[in-house]
Design a protein around this motif. Structure first.
Motif, mmCIF file in Angstrom:
data_model
loop_
_atom_site.group_PDB
_atom_site.id
_atom_site.type_symbol
_atom_site.label_atom_id
_atom_site.label_comp_id
_atom_site.label_asym_id
_atom_site.label_seq_id
_atom_site.Cartn_x
_atom_site.Cartn_y
_atom_site.Cartn_z
ATOM 1 N N GLU A 42 0.710 -1.134 0.117
ATOM 2 C CA GLU A 42 0.023 -0.036 0.023
ATOM 3 C C GLU A 42 0.867 1.198 -0.080
ATOM 4 N N PHE A 43 2.072 1.152 0.192
ATOM 5 C CA PHE A 43 2.944 2.250 0.413
ATOM 6 C C PHE A 43 3.937 2.397 -0.939
ATOM 7 N N GLY A 44 4.326 3.628 -0.769
ATOM 8 C CA GLY A 44 5.402 3.751 -2.221
ATOM 9 C C GLY A 44 4.953 4.261 -3.270
ATOM 10 N N PHE A 45 3.753 4.419 -3.810
ATOM 11 C CA PHE A 45 3.133 4.600 -4.947
ATOM 12 C C PHE A 45 3.251 6.263 -5.108
ATOM 13 N N ARG A 46 3.569 6.491 -6.306
ATOM 14 C CA ARG A 46 3.261 7.858 -6.902
ATOM 15 C C ARG A 46 2.054 7.891 -7.445
ATOM 16 N N VAL A 47 1.475 9.016 -7.649
ATOM 17 C CA VAL A 47 0.262 9.488 -8.182
ATOM 18 C C VAL A 47 0.285 8.916 -9.623
ATOM 19 N N ASP A 48 1.349 9.196 -10.641
ATOM 20 C CA ASP A 48 1.519 8.479 -11.843
ATOM 21 C C ASP A 48 1.558 7.065 -11.903
ATOM 22 N N ASP A 49 2.132 6.390 -10.898
ATOM 23 C CA ASP A 49 2.030 5.120 -10.913
ATOM 24 C C ASP A 49 0.605 4.367 -10.754
ATOM 25 N N LYS A 50 -0.190 5.111 -9.923
ATOM 26 C CA LYS A 50 -1.710 4.416 -9.469
ATOM 27 C C LYS A 50 -2.239 4.653 -10.906
ATOM 28 N N ARG A 51 -2.126 5.996 -11.595
ATOM 29 C CA ARG A 51 -3.084 6.349 -12.660
ATOM 30 C C ARG A 51 -2.841 5.451 -13.912
ATOM 31 N N ALA A 52 -1.481 4.998 -14.229
ATOM 32 C CA ALA A 52 -0.819 4.114 -15.178
ATOM 33 C C ALA A 52 -1.342 2.763 -14.932
ATOM 34 N N PHE A 53 -1.363 2.392 -13.845
ATOM 35 C CA PHE A 53 -1.378 0.990 -13.425
ATOM 36 C C PHE A 53 -3.120 0.428 -13.711
ATOM 37 N N LEU A 54 -4.044 1.704 -13.230
ATOM 38 C CA LEU A 54 -5.358 1.335 -13.366
ATOM 39 C C LEU A 54 -5.841 1.602 -14.624
ATOM 40 N N GLU A 55 -5.242 2.349 -15.734
ATOM 41 C CA GLU A 55 -5.572 2.456 -16.842
ATOM 42 C C GLU A 55 -5.309 0.834 -17.449
ATOM 43 N N ILE A 56 -4.242 0.372 -17.253
ATOM 44 C CA ILE A 56 -3.586 -1.089 -17.590
ATOM 45 C C ILE A 56 -4.896 -2.109 -17.234
ATOM 46 N N ALA A 57 -5.275 -2.008 -15.935
ATOM 47 C CA ALA A 57 -5.704 -2.880 -15.207
ATOM 48 C C ALA A 57 -7.265 -3.163 -15.546
ATOM 49 N N LYS A 58 -7.877 -2.055 -15.957
ATOM 50 C CA LYS A 58 -9.203 -2.079 -16.506
ATOM 51 C C LYS A 58 -9.246 -2.955 -17.679
ATOM 52 N N GLN A 59 -8.173 -3.160 -18.548
ATOM 53 C CA GLN A 59 -8.214 -4.028 -19.748
ATOM 54 C C GLN A 59 -7.907 -5.405 -19.383
ATOM 55 N N ILE A 60 -7.323 -5.740 -18.107
ATOM 56 C CA ILE A 60 -7.005 -7.079 -17.908
ATOM 57 C C ILE A 60 -7.764 -7.678 -16.834
ATOM 58 N N GLN A 61 -8.766 -6.856 -16.117
ATOM 59 C CA GLN A 61 -9.708 -7.303 -14.833
ATOM 60 C C GLN A 61 -10.496 -8.620 -15.217
ATOM 61 N N THR A 62 -10.272 -9.551 -14.309
ATOM 62 C CA THR A 62 -10.978 -10.775 -14.652
ATOM 63 C C THR A 62 -12.156 -10.956 -13.826
ATOM 64 N N ARG A 63 -12.292 -10.486 -12.342
ATOM 65 C CA ARG A 63 -13.370 -10.444 -11.631
ATOM 66 C C ARG A 63 -13.323 -9.437 -10.499
ATOM 67 N N ILE A 64 -14.364 -9.339 -9.655
ATOM 68 C CA ILE A 64 -14.314 -8.389 -8.526
ATOM 69 C C ILE A 64 -14.970 -9.693 -7.420
ATOM 70 N N ASP A 65 -14.255 -9.443 -6.352
ATOM 71 C CA ASP A 65 -14.592 -10.333 -5.353
ATOM 72 C C ASP A 65 -14.372 -9.244 -4.016
ATOM 73 N N LYS A 66 -15.564 -9.106 -3.443
ATOM 74 C CA LYS A 66 -15.811 -8.165 -2.367
ATOM 75 C C LYS A 66 -15.132 -6.704 -2.785
ATOM 76 N N LYS A 67 -13.928 -6.454 -2.076
ATOM 77 C CA LYS A 67 -13.265 -5.219 -2.589
ATOM 78 C C LYS A 67 -11.937 -5.170 -3.370
ATOM 79 N N THR A 68 -12.063 -6.755 -3.792
ATOM 80 C CA THR A 68 -10.698 -6.909 -4.722
ATOM 81 C C THR A 68 -10.982 -7.070 -6.005
ATOM 82 N N TYR A 69 -10.189 -6.201 -6.716
ATOM 83 C CA TYR A 69 -10.313 -6.345 -8.399
ATOM 84 C C TYR A 69 -9.318 -7.395 -8.956
ATOM 85 N N TRP A 70 -9.494 -8.596 -9.213
ATOM 86 C CA TRP A 70 -8.476 -9.592 -9.640
ATOM 87 C C TRP A 70 -8.269 -9.201 -11.125
ATOM 88 N N ILE A 71 -6.837 -9.358 -11.499
ATOM 89 C CA ILE A 71 -6.517 -9.219 -13.186
ATOM 90 C C ILE A 71 -5.884 -10.388 -13.622
#
Length: 111
Positions: A42-71
């Motif tokens: 949970e620690f050490g992320f820059r704003v740009d790291d999170k933003r870039a990751f979330l853009e990629i993650a949307k494309q490879i997401q497989t399922r949502i389980d409670k509060k976890t998005y699996w990719i």
């Protein structure tokens, strides 16, 4: 008194969560288990790291389980950790960076 030092490891990103705090679900390969979850960073992320990751993650997401998005397990990152439990769960983790060129097959626990 024993002094603990941070160790570095390359891990597979298995998923992520955004609540209550952004964090990546980390996994590793072991001799008998593949893609074993070993903790959350949970620690050490820059704003740009999170933003870039979330853009990629949307494309490879497989399922949502409670509060976890699996990719799909195709991304790796480098983290630092202070210690691990007997069940190989990593404690006190800090994100150091994405490893876009690393093959997830090469993220394994070294004994």
């Amino acid at each position: 008194m024993k002094i603990k030092n941070f160790k570095t490891i390359d891990a597979i990103i298995l998923g992520y969560r955004t609540e209550p705090q952004f964090g990546l679900v980390l996994g590793l390969h072991f001799k008998t288990v593949r893609y074993k979850p070993v903790g959350i960073v949970e620690f050490g992320f820059r704003v740009d790291d999170k933003r870039a990751f979330l853009e990629i993650a949307k494309q490879i997401q497989t399922r949502i389980d409670k509060k976890t998005y699996w990719i799909e397990p195709m991304l790796c990152c480098q983290i630092q950790y202070l210690e691990r439990t007997d069940q190989h769960q990593l404690r006190t983790t800090i994100f150091k960076g994405f490893l876009f060129d690393k093959d997830p097959e090469n993220c394994y626990w070294t004994y």
